[in-house]
Design a protein around this motif. Sequence first.
Motif, PDB file in Angstrom:
ATOM      1  N   LEU A  56       0.814  -1.212   0.000  1.00  0.00           N
ATOM      2  CA  LEU A  56       0.000   0.000   0.000  1.00  0.00           C
ATOM      3  C   LEU A  56       0.849   1.263   0.000  1.00  0.00           C
ATOM      4  O   LEU A  56       0.442   2.292  -0.547  1.00  0.00           O
ATOM      5  N   GLU A  62       1.768   0.411  -7.352  1.00  0.00           N
ATOM      6  CA  GLU A  62       1.094   1.165  -8.417  1.00  0.00           C
ATOM      7  C   GLU A  62      -0.418   1.096  -8.201  1.00  0.00           C
ATOM      8  O   GLU A  62      -0.937   0.095  -7.707  1.00  0.00           O
ATOM      9  N   ALA A  63      -1.117   2.135  -8.612  1.00  0.00           N
ATOM     10  CA  ALA A  63      -2.563   2.235  -8.366  1.00  0.00           C
ATOM     11  C   ALA A  63      -3.340   1.038  -8.910  1.00  0.00           C
ATOM     12  O   ALA A  63      -4.215   0.496  -8.224  1.00  0.00           O
ATOM     13  N   GLY A  64      -3.038   0.578 -10.117  1.00  0.00           N
ATOM     14  CA  GLY A  64      -3.746  -0.565 -10.702  1.00  0.00           C
ATOM     15  C   GLY A  64      -3.507  -1.841  -9.927  1.00  0.00           C
ATOM     16  O   GLY A  64      -4.422  -2.666  -9.766  1.00  0.00           O
ATOM     17  N   ASP A  65      -2.284  -2.015  -9.423  1.00  0.00           N
ATOM     18  CA  ASP A  65      -1.968  -3.204  -8.628  1.00  0.00           C
ATOM     19  C   ASP A  65      -2.648  -3.148  -7.265  1.00  0.00           C
ATOM     20  O   ASP A  65      -3.096  -4.174  -6.741  1.00  0.00           O
ATOM     21  N   VAL A  66      -2.734  -1.955  -6.669  1.00  0.00           N
ATOM     22  CA  VAL A  66      -3.442  -1.797  -5.392  1.00  0.00           C
ATOM     23  C   VAL A  66      -4.919  -2.137  -5.585  1.00  0.00           C
ATOM     24  O   VAL A  66      -5.526  -2.807  -4.738  1.00  0.00           O
ATOM     25  N   THR A  67      -5.503  -1.728  -6.698  1.00  0.00           N
ATOM     26  CA  THR A  67      -6.904  -2.073  -6.997  1.00  0.00           C
ATOM     27  C   THR A  67      -7.073  -3.587  -7.107  1.00  0.00           C
ATOM     28  O   THR A  67      -8.028  -4.155  -6.566  1.00  0.00           O
ATOM     29  N   ALA A  68      -6.136  -4.252  -7.786  1.00  0.00           N
ATOM     30  CA  ALA A  68      -6.194  -5.718  -7.918  1.00  0.00           C
ATOM     31  C   ALA A  68      -6.062  -6.384  -6.552  1.00  0.00           C
ATOM     32  O   ALA A  68      -6.776  -7.353  -6.250  1.00  0.00           O
ATOM     33  N   THR A  82      -6.864  -5.095  -3.601  1.00  0.00           N
ATOM     34  CA  THR A  82      -8.099  -4.837  -2.853  1.00  0.00           C
ATOM     35  C   THR A  82      -9.206  -5.785  -3.284  1.00  0.00           C
ATOM     36  O   THR A  82      -9.923  -6.353  -2.448  1.00  0.00           O
ATOM     37  N   ARG A  83      -9.339  -5.994  -4.581  1.00  0.00           N
ATOM     38  CA  ARG A  83     -10.366  -6.916  -5.098  1.00  0.00           C
ATOM     39  C   ARG A  83     -10.082  -8.343  -4.623  1.00  0.00           C
ATOM     40  O   ARG A  83     -10.994  -9.056  -4.196  1.00  0.00           O
ATOM     41  N   SER A 102     -11.113  -8.770  -0.969  1.00  0.00           N
ATOM     42  CA  SER A 102     -12.487  -8.461  -0.571  1.00  0.00           C
ATOM     43  C   SER A 102     -13.303  -9.741  -0.424  1.00  0.00           C
ATOM     44  O   SER A 102     -13.046 -10.732  -1.092  1.00  0.00           O
ATOM     45  N   GLU A 105      -5.254 -15.250  -6.558  1.00  0.00           N
ATOM     46  CA  GLU A 105      -6.674 -14.944  -6.669  1.00  0.00           C
ATOM     47  C   GLU A 105      -7.277 -15.870  -7.726  1.00  0.00           C
ATOM     48  O   GLU A 105      -6.785 -15.959  -8.841  1.00  0.00           O
TER      49      GLU A 105
END
Length: 189
Positions: free
Chosen positions: A42, A46-52, A54-55, A58, A186
């Motif tokens: 965190l 990179e923003a895209g990797d942080v989004t991945a 988080t998903r 979840s 994942e």
Amino acid sequence: MRLRLLLLLPATSWAETTLRPADSARLDNLDAAFGNAVMQALAAGEAGDVTALTRALSGEPQVAFSADLQGDWSCRTIKLGGISPLVAYSPFKCRFTATDRGFAFEKLTGSQLTRGEITLRDGRAIYAGVGYVNGETAPDYADLPEDFTSGGKVQSDVAVFQRISPTRARLLFPSPAVESDFDILELTR
């Protein structure tokens, strides 16, 4: 709940592979390894990797084993900490196959593969397997010597398996032998 999980599995042999002491220690340290790796991810991912990430994290874990787990899945490796703070790879192919103790699992494509078995251990679904570089011949987990250490091409893999829904799951690998501090595989359908 454990009884309900056990009833979903064929009732033949319940002998399970003994975990190597080093692998048991890695599982015992899962929470600390996870916390340290997520902090790195965190802080500098990179923003895209942080989004991945988080998903992938979840959702509440559900009943781990059911008949619909079997079959082909898409799987995406997310590496946290270590060489890089966070890397989310493109999806690969993975497969679950029912066994007399739980489910065999295999990552079928990519440069880094793993194969082993997920069984119930002390109320958790635990993966014990062997990770290896594509093209290498990997022994079964049970055939690894107790003092085995990775040479970078073959390593022991242990993880906690969590089923999120009929179409989502994850394997959580604390302190993997190569490249990162924590891996998440994942799984989606």
